[in-house]
Motif scaffolding. Structure first.
Motif, mmCIF file in Angstrom:
data_model
loop_
_atom_site.group_PDB
_atom_site.id
_atom_site.type_symbol
_atom_site.label_atom_id
_atom_site.label_comp_id
_atom_site.label_asym_id
_atom_site.label_seq_id
_atom_site.Cartn_x
_atom_site.Cartn_y
_atom_site.Cartn_z
ATOM 1 N N VAL A 1 34.300 -31.798 10.599
ATOM 2 C CA VAL A 1 34.688 -32.268 9.261
ATOM 3 C C VAL A 1 36.186 -32.565 9.295
ATOM 4 N N PRO A 2 36.589 -33.830 9.036
ATOM 5 C CA PRO A 2 35.813 -34.922 8.454
ATOM 6 C C PRO A 2 35.352 -35.974 9.472
ATOM 7 N N GLU A 3 35.608 -35.765 10.778
ATOM 8 C CA GLU A 3 35.329 -36.823 11.761
ATOM 9 C C GLU A 3 33.853 -37.231 11.779
ATOM 10 N N ASP A 4 32.955 -36.235 11.709
ATOM 11 C CA ASP A 4 31.516 -36.528 11.736
ATOM 12 C C ASP A 4 30.880 -36.453 10.357
ATOM 13 N N LEU A 5 31.502 -35.724 9.475
ATOM 14 C CA LEU A 5 30.909 -35.485 8.151
ATOM 15 C C LEU A 5 32.015 -35.360 7.111
ATOM 16 N N SER A 6 31.979 -36.212 6.097
ATOM 17 C CA SER A 6 32.906 -36.097 4.971
ATOM 18 C C SER A 6 32.254 -35.236 3.892
ATOM 19 N N VAL A 7 33.065 -34.390 3.245
ATOM 20 C CA VAL A 7 32.539 -33.470 2.228
ATOM 21 C C VAL A 7 33.432 -33.535 0.992
ATOM 22 N N VAL A 8 32.776 -33.638 -0.159
ATOM 23 C CA VAL A 8 33.477 -33.624 -1.443
ATOM 24 C C VAL A 8 32.865 -32.518 -2.299
ATOM 25 N N GLY A 9 33.717 -31.706 -2.925
ATOM 26 C CA GLY A 9 33.250 -30.624 -3.787
ATOM 27 C C GLY A 9 33.442 -30.938 -5.252
ATOM 28 N N PHE A 10 33.373 -29.896 -6.071
ATOM 29 C CA PHE A 10 33.537 -30.051 -7.521
ATOM 30 C C PHE A 10 34.091 -28.744 -8.069
ATOM 31 N N ASP A 11 35.183 -28.795 -8.811
ATOM 32 C CA ASP A 11 35.846 -27.694 -9.511
ATOM 33 C C ASP A 11 37.352 -27.726 -9.265
ATOM 34 N N ASP A 12 37.767 -27.843 -7.974
ATOM 35 C CA ASP A 12 39.167 -27.710 -7.564
ATOM 36 C C ASP A 12 39.701 -26.325 -7.891
ATOM 37 N N THR A 13 38.997 -25.305 -7.394
ATOM 38 C CA THR A 13 39.491 -23.937 -7.473
ATOM 39 C C THR A 13 40.598 -23.753 -6.436
ATOM 40 N N ASP A 14 41.233 -22.598 -6.440
ATOM 41 C CA ASP A 14 42.334 -22.322 -5.511
ATOM 42 C C ASP A 14 41.917 -22.503 -4.055
ATOM 43 N N LEU A 15 40.659 -22.179 -3.748
ATOM 44 C CA LEU A 15 40.197 -22.249 -2.363
ATOM 45 C C LEU A 15 40.173 -23.673 -1.823
ATOM 46 N N ALA A 16 40.031 -24.656 -2.710
ATOM 47 C CA ALA A 16 39.886 -26.040 -2.256
ATOM 48 C C ALA A 16 41.102 -26.496 -1.447
ATOM 49 N N LEU B 1 43.180 -24.501 0.135
ATOM 50 C CA LEU B 1 43.510 -23.552 1.191
ATOM 51 C C LEU B 1 42.588 -23.633 2.394
ATOM 52 N N THR B 2 41.427 -24.272 2.229
ATOM 53 C CA THR B 2 40.479 -24.341 3.335
ATOM 54 C C THR B 2 40.962 -25.332 4.393
ATOM 55 N N SER B 3 40.330 -25.304 5.557
ATOM 56 C CA SER B 3 40.710 -26.215 6.636
ATOM 57 C C SER B 3 39.492 -27.045 7.057
ATOM 58 N N PRO B 4 39.559 -28.384 6.860
ATOM 59 C CA PRO B 4 40.636 -29.142 6.208
ATOM 60 C C PRO B 4 40.613 -28.911 4.697
ATOM 61 N N PRO B 5 41.725 -29.192 4.014
ATOM 62 C CA PRO B 5 41.735 -29.073 2.551
ATOM 63 C C PRO B 5 40.625 -29.939 1.945
ATOM 64 N N LEU B 6 39.997 -29.420 0.920
ATOM 65 C CA LEU B 6 38.782 -30.030 0.383
ATOM 66 C C LEU B 6 39.077 -31.131 -0.634
ATOM 67 N N THR B 7 38.525 -32.306 -0.378
ATOM 68 C CA THR B 7 38.480 -33.345 -1.406
ATOM 69 C C THR B 7 37.492 -32.875 -2.472
ATOM 70 N N THR B 8 37.886 -32.962 -3.738
ATOM 71 C CA THR B 8 37.032 -32.389 -4.777
ATOM 72 C C THR B 8 37.285 -33.055 -6.124
ATOM 73 N N VAL B 9 36.383 -32.816 -7.042
ATOM 74 C CA VAL B 9 36.546 -33.279 -8.416
ATOM 75 C C VAL B 9 37.147 -32.127 -9.216
ATOM 76 N N ARG B 10 38.305 -32.360 -9.774
ATOM 77 C CA ARG B 10 39.005 -31.298 -10.503
ATOM 78 C C ARG B 10 38.475 -31.170 -11.927
ATOM 79 N N LEU C 1 39.313 -36.963 -9.648
ATOM 80 C CA LEU C 1 39.078 -36.859 -8.197
ATOM 81 C C LEU C 1 40.400 -36.533 -7.493
ATOM 82 N N VAL C 2 40.377 -35.492 -6.659
ATOM 83 C CA VAL C 2 41.557 -35.102 -5.881
ATOM 84 C C VAL C 2 41.204 -35.297 -4.398
ATOM 85 N N VAL C 3 41.843 -36.281 -3.769
ATOM 86 C CA VAL C 3 41.527 -36.619 -2.387
ATOM 87 C C VAL C 3 42.400 -35.792 -1.438
ATOM 88 N N ARG C 4 41.729 -35.079 -0.539
ATOM 89 C CA ARG C 4 42.433 -34.290 0.486
ATOM 90 C C ARG C 4 41.852 -34.630 1.854
#
Length: 336
Positions: free
Chosen positions: A267-282, A284-293, A327-330
């Motif tokens: 991730v993200p070379e083989d698989l792109s991932v998008v979450g939802f919430d934008d909590t503190d963990l988003a 801090l993770t590796s790679p930082p998470l693209t998410t909907v805030r 949307l917060v792109v990371r």
């Protein structure tokens, strides 16, 4: 729309017991000058009628607002509670946080305890039962629900975010990166936020002319990391493996990332991932998470201010308030 049941009064109970209103009042106040048999009869009728005393009149800055959880504190709920506390401080109102686990309490006793404890209003991240909604209404105790999972049959005031738009923007982002094998890793199938986010995903796919593979749409048991880990493992057994995943929450997204790594997917070379919430963990993770805030802290502030308006007898403009998502792109999403 169901008619709200009439609130039981002292006069109603007194008429049923064949005693005066003053006698019922004495029983409620624990006075000793009532015969034991009469006291027992009045108490049984108070319970039978579901009588809840009205909260005492207070000025706008007095009293406490209770924020109720039905699970352990997490990044999602902590942000909402922080917002409520900030708004309470600005209004001169204290905020009490409680946790109710297990079987929901009887509505009448719950409402009675809240009134007795001096609560002016209740904000809940849990799912109130119809009995609880009715009891709070009869007690004239305002309730505000944060992002309700299930919509009850009687009216209630709730605060949420633009879940459909968030799901739409997350999927459009992945489509703009060139992905076509996009999966949706959802939460409980019947949960209203999950359905809205999934409909946003489907709308974006349909508008782009990209068919949704049934095997790419999965409903997990919840919104947490273990749900994403379990359902992600099953998703990545599908052939061909999706090149992108939109997850119903940050927790599910992070579980899916771990499941992908266990399959040898990068991730993200083989698989792109998008979450939802934008909590503190988003971030801090590796790679930082693209998410909907979701504006979680602002949701808490709005819930507190709305609860106080209701407690003051004001008329609010809408029974459901939706705040805008963004949307917060990371680093977890990359061009296909």
């Amino acid at each position: 729309m169901p008619t709200r049941p009439r609130r039981a009064t002292l006069a109603t109970v007194a008429a049923s017991a064949g005693v005066s209103v003053a006698t019922v009042s004495k029983v409620l106040n624990g006075r000793a000058d009532v015969a034991p048999a009469t006291r027992a009869l009045v108490r049984s009728l108070l319970a039978e009628h579901g009588y809840v005393p009205r909260p005492p009149h207070r000025t706008p800055v007095e009293g406490l607002v209770e924020v109720q959880l039905d699970e352990d504190l997490c990044s999602y709920s902590a942000e909402i509670i922080t917002g409520a506390i900030e708004a309470g401080a600005a209004s001169g109102v204290g905020v009490i946080v409680t946790q109710e686990k297990g079987t929901p309490r009887d509505g009448t006793s719950w409402a009675h305890d809240l009134v007795a404890a001096g609560r002016r209003a209740v904000i809940t991240l849990a799912e109130p039962t119809q009995a609880q909604l009715i009891a709070l209404s009869q007690a004239c105790l305002p309730l505000v629900v944060i992002d309700p999972v299930n919509l009850p049959g009687i009216p209630m005031v709730s605060i949420g975010s633009t879940n459909f738009v968030g799901g739409l923007s997350a999927t459009q982002h992945l489509l703009a990166l060139g992905h076509r094998r996009i999966a949706y890793l959802g939460g409980p199938a019947g949960a209203a936020p999950n359905q809205a986010r999934m409909h946003g995903y489907r709308a974006a796919m349909e508008a782009a002319g990209v068919p949704v593979r049934p095997e790419y749409v999965r409903a997990s048991g919840g919104f947490c990391y273990p749900d994403g880990l379990k359902e992600g493992a099953l998703l990545f057994d599908v052939e061909p493996v999706p090149t992108a995943v939109f997850a119903v929450s940050d927790g599910v997204a992070l579980g899916a990332i771990q499941a992908a790594r266990a399959r040898g997917l990068r991730v993200p070379e083989d698989l792109s991932v998008v979450g939802f919430d934008d909590t503190d963990l988003a971030a801090l993770t590796s790679p930082p998470l693209t998410t909907v805030r979701q504006p979680l802290r602002e949701m808490g502030r709005v819930a507190l201010r709305t609860a106080l308006r209701l407690a003051a007898g004001e008329t609010i403009e809408s029974h459901h308030i939706e705040l805008a998502t963004e949307l917060v792109v990371r680093g977890s999403s990359l061009a296909a």
